[in-house]
Design a protein around this motif. Sequence first.
Motif, PDB file in Angstrom:
ATOM      1  N   ASP A  39      -9.877  55.988 -37.114  1.00  0.00           N
ATOM      2  CA  ASP A  39      -9.071  54.938 -36.488  1.00  0.00           C
ATOM      3  C   ASP A  39      -8.922  53.722 -37.404  1.00  0.00           C
ATOM      4  O   ASP A  39      -7.816  53.276 -37.706  1.00  0.00           O
ATOM      5  CB  ASP A  39      -9.691  54.544 -35.151  1.00  0.00           C
ATOM      6  CG  ASP A  39      -8.771  53.733 -34.256  1.00  0.00           C
ATOM      7  OD1 ASP A  39      -7.709  53.264 -34.718  1.00  0.00           O
ATOM      8  OD2 ASP A  39      -9.120  53.559 -33.081  1.00  0.00           O
ATOM      9  N   LYS A  59      -1.797  50.281 -34.463  1.00  0.00           N
ATOM     10  CA  LYS A  59      -3.024  50.521 -33.695  1.00  0.00           C
ATOM     11  C   LYS A  59      -2.855  51.721 -32.781  1.00  0.00           C
ATOM     12  O   LYS A  59      -3.780  52.533 -32.628  1.00  0.00           O
ATOM     13  CB  LYS A  59      -3.383  49.270 -32.878  1.00  0.00           C
ATOM     14  CG  LYS A  59      -4.646  49.403 -32.102  1.00  0.00           C
ATOM     15  CD  LYS A  59      -5.821  49.525 -33.074  1.00  0.00           C
ATOM     16  CE  LYS A  59      -7.008  50.114 -32.391  1.00  0.00           C
ATOM     17  NZ  LYS A  59      -7.651  51.131 -33.174  1.00  0.00           N
ATOM     18  N   GLY A  63      -5.046  55.046 -33.264  1.00  0.00           N
ATOM     19  CA  GLY A  63      -5.841  55.407 -32.093  1.00  0.00           C
ATOM     20  C   GLY A  63      -5.522  56.796 -31.579  1.00  0.00           C
ATOM     21  O   GLY A  63      -6.415  57.536 -31.146  1.00  0.00           O
ATOM     22  N   LEU A 102      -7.019  53.346 -25.282  1.00  0.00           N
ATOM     23  CA  LEU A 102      -6.138  52.922 -26.375  1.00  0.00           C
ATOM     24  C   LEU A 102      -5.305  51.719 -25.942  1.00  0.00           C
ATOM     25  O   LEU A 102      -5.080  50.795 -26.729  1.00  0.00           O
ATOM     26  CB  LEU A 102      -5.242  54.076 -26.819  1.00  0.00           C
ATOM     27  CG  LEU A 102      -4.269  53.813 -27.955  1.00  0.00           C
ATOM     28  CD1 LEU A 102      -4.987  53.256 -29.182  1.00  0.00           C
ATOM     29  CD2 LEU A 102      -3.524  55.089 -28.308  1.00  0.00           C
ATOM     30  N   SER A 105      -7.454  48.663 -26.258  1.00  0.00           N
ATOM     31  CA  SER A 105      -7.586  48.291 -27.669  1.00  0.00           C
ATOM     32  C   SER A 105      -6.298  47.667 -28.209  1.00  0.00           C
ATOM     33  O   SER A 105      -6.334  46.632 -28.886  1.00  0.00           O
ATOM     34  CB  SER A 105      -7.952  49.532 -28.484  1.00  0.00           C
ATOM     35  OG  SER A 105      -8.180  49.205 -29.822  1.00  0.00           O
ATOM     36  N   TRP A 108      -5.737  44.215 -26.763  1.00  0.00           N
ATOM     37  CA  TRP A 108      -6.626  43.243 -27.398  1.00  0.00           C
ATOM     38  C   TRP A 108      -6.074  42.817 -28.760  1.00  0.00           C
ATOM     39  O   TRP A 108      -6.027  41.640 -29.077  1.00  0.00           O
ATOM     40  CB  TRP A 108      -8.038  43.825 -27.539  1.00  0.00           C
ATOM     41  CG  TRP A 108      -8.975  42.855 -28.182  1.00  0.00           C
ATOM     42  CD1 TRP A 108      -9.413  42.877 -29.471  1.00  0.00           C
ATOM     43  CD2 TRP A 108      -9.557  41.696 -27.584  1.00  0.00           C
ATOM     44  NE1 TRP A 108     -10.242  41.816 -29.706  1.00  0.00           N
ATOM     45  CE2 TRP A 108     -10.341  41.077 -28.565  1.00  0.00           C
ATOM     46  CE3 TRP A 108      -9.487  41.133 -26.315  1.00  0.00           C
ATOM     47  CZ2 TRP A 108     -11.064  39.908 -28.318  1.00  0.00           C
ATOM     48  CZ3 TRP A 108     -10.211  39.977 -26.070  1.00  0.00           C
ATOM     49  CH2 TRP A 108     -10.977  39.373 -27.062  1.00  0.00           C
ATOM     50  N   ASN A 127     -10.955  42.292 -34.701  1.00  0.00           N
ATOM     51  CA  ASN A 127     -10.400  42.522 -33.365  1.00  0.00           C
ATOM     52  C   ASN A 127     -10.119  43.991 -33.091  1.00  0.00           C
ATOM     53  O   ASN A 127     -10.222  44.434 -31.940  1.00  0.00           O
ATOM     54  CB  ASN A 127      -9.179  41.642 -33.153  1.00  0.00           C
ATOM     55  CG  ASN A 127      -9.603  40.199 -32.984  1.00  0.00           C
ATOM     56  OD1 ASN A 127     -10.483  39.903 -32.185  1.00  0.00           O
ATOM     57  ND2 ASN A 127      -9.022  39.307 -33.757  1.00  0.00           N
ATOM     58  N   ALA A 128      -9.811  44.777 -34.112  1.00  0.00           N
ATOM     59  CA  ALA A 128      -9.690  46.226 -33.922  1.00  0.00           C
ATOM     60  C   ALA A 128     -11.057  46.797 -33.531  1.00  0.00           C
ATOM     61  O   ALA A 128     -11.158  47.645 -32.642  1.00  0.00           O
ATOM     62  CB  ALA A 128      -9.162  46.893 -35.191  1.00  0.00           C
ATOM     63  N   GLY A 131     -11.795  45.821 -29.916  1.00  0.00           N
ATOM     64  CA  GLY A 131     -10.966  46.638 -29.024  1.00  0.00           C
ATOM     65  C   GLY A 131     -11.485  48.053 -28.889  1.00  0.00           C
ATOM     66  O   GLY A 131     -11.530  48.624 -27.796  1.00  0.00           O
ATOM     67  N   ILE A 132     -11.902  48.638 -30.013  1.00  0.00           N
ATOM     68  CA  ILE A 132     -12.471  49.985 -29.979  1.00  0.00           C
ATOM     69  C   ILE A 132     -13.758  49.986 -29.164  1.00  0.00           C
ATOM     70  O   ILE A 132     -14.018  50.899 -28.376  1.00  0.00           O
ATOM     71  CB  ILE A 132     -12.713  50.508 -31.412  1.00  0.00           C
ATOM     72  CG1 ILE A 132     -11.378  50.797 -32.098  1.00  0.00           C
ATOM     73  CG2 ILE A 132     -13.583  51.771 -31.394  1.00  0.00           C
ATOM     74  CD1 ILE A 132     -11.501  51.052 -33.598  1.00  0.00           C
ATOM     75  N   GLY A 135     -12.968  49.924 -25.449  1.00  0.00           N
ATOM     76  CA  GLY A 135     -12.481  51.238 -25.044  1.00  0.00           C
ATOM     77  C   GLY A 135     -13.576  52.287 -25.014  1.00  0.00           C
ATOM     78  O   GLY A 135     -13.586  53.172 -24.160  1.00  0.00           O
ATOM     79  N   THR A 136     -14.533  52.197 -25.938  1.00  0.00           N
ATOM     80  CA  THR A 136     -15.623  53.171 -26.016  1.00  0.00           C
ATOM     81  C   THR A 136     -16.516  53.126 -24.789  1.00  0.00           C
ATOM     82  O   THR A 136     -16.928  54.168 -24.272  1.00  0.00           O
ATOM     83  CB  THR A 136     -16.453  52.940 -27.294  1.00  0.00           C
ATOM     84  OG1 THR A 136     -15.591  53.143 -28.421  1.00  0.00           O
ATOM     85  CG2 THR A 136     -17.627  53.893 -27.380  1.00  0.00           C
TER      86      THR A 136
END
Length: 173
Positions: A39, A59, A63, A102, A105, A108, A127-128, A131-132, A135-136
């Motif tokens: 990702d 993104k 993703g 996703l 993420s 965000w 920020n990625a 966001g991940i 989501g996780t």
Amino acid sequence: MSTHYPLHVQTTHSETIVQRLWREVAKFGIVGAISFVVDMGLFNLLVTGPMDSKITTAKIVSGAVATAVAWIGNRFWTFRHRRNRPVHHEVALFFAVNGIALGISALWIAFTHYVLHLDGAFWLNVNAFIGIGLGTLFRFWTYRRFVFASELDEEGRDPSDLVVVEHRSASVD
């Protein structure tokens, strides 16, 4: 001559739950780490190349590819021991859950980039990552609860609570 045959032994319920949860968390973490690299790597390739002005789209693409990697890892390794529903139902649930994650993420990233104006490679990556992470947390809970849900046996136990222990009979000479 010795004879080998498996015996099914019920370990204490709390011990089994903790052991099973730990194994699933560890495997989920490994699959997640690989998906994370896919990702983040693809996201960085896209935002520094062909999608430099389309951060949210980059993104979503990165993703989606990472989601395909996660599907394979979780289906065939992390949760392989669970009795699953028909694969087409499981796939639909998996991708619906990952679509929501996703979306979390991507929203965000869009919020921090377009509203907060946190620009540049450093802030995009921070920020990625956040966001991940959001989501996780959502994914792990829903995978266990809905996507790779196991069926209970006749007594209401999870089949993975049973531990196979090898038993050897005494040798007769």
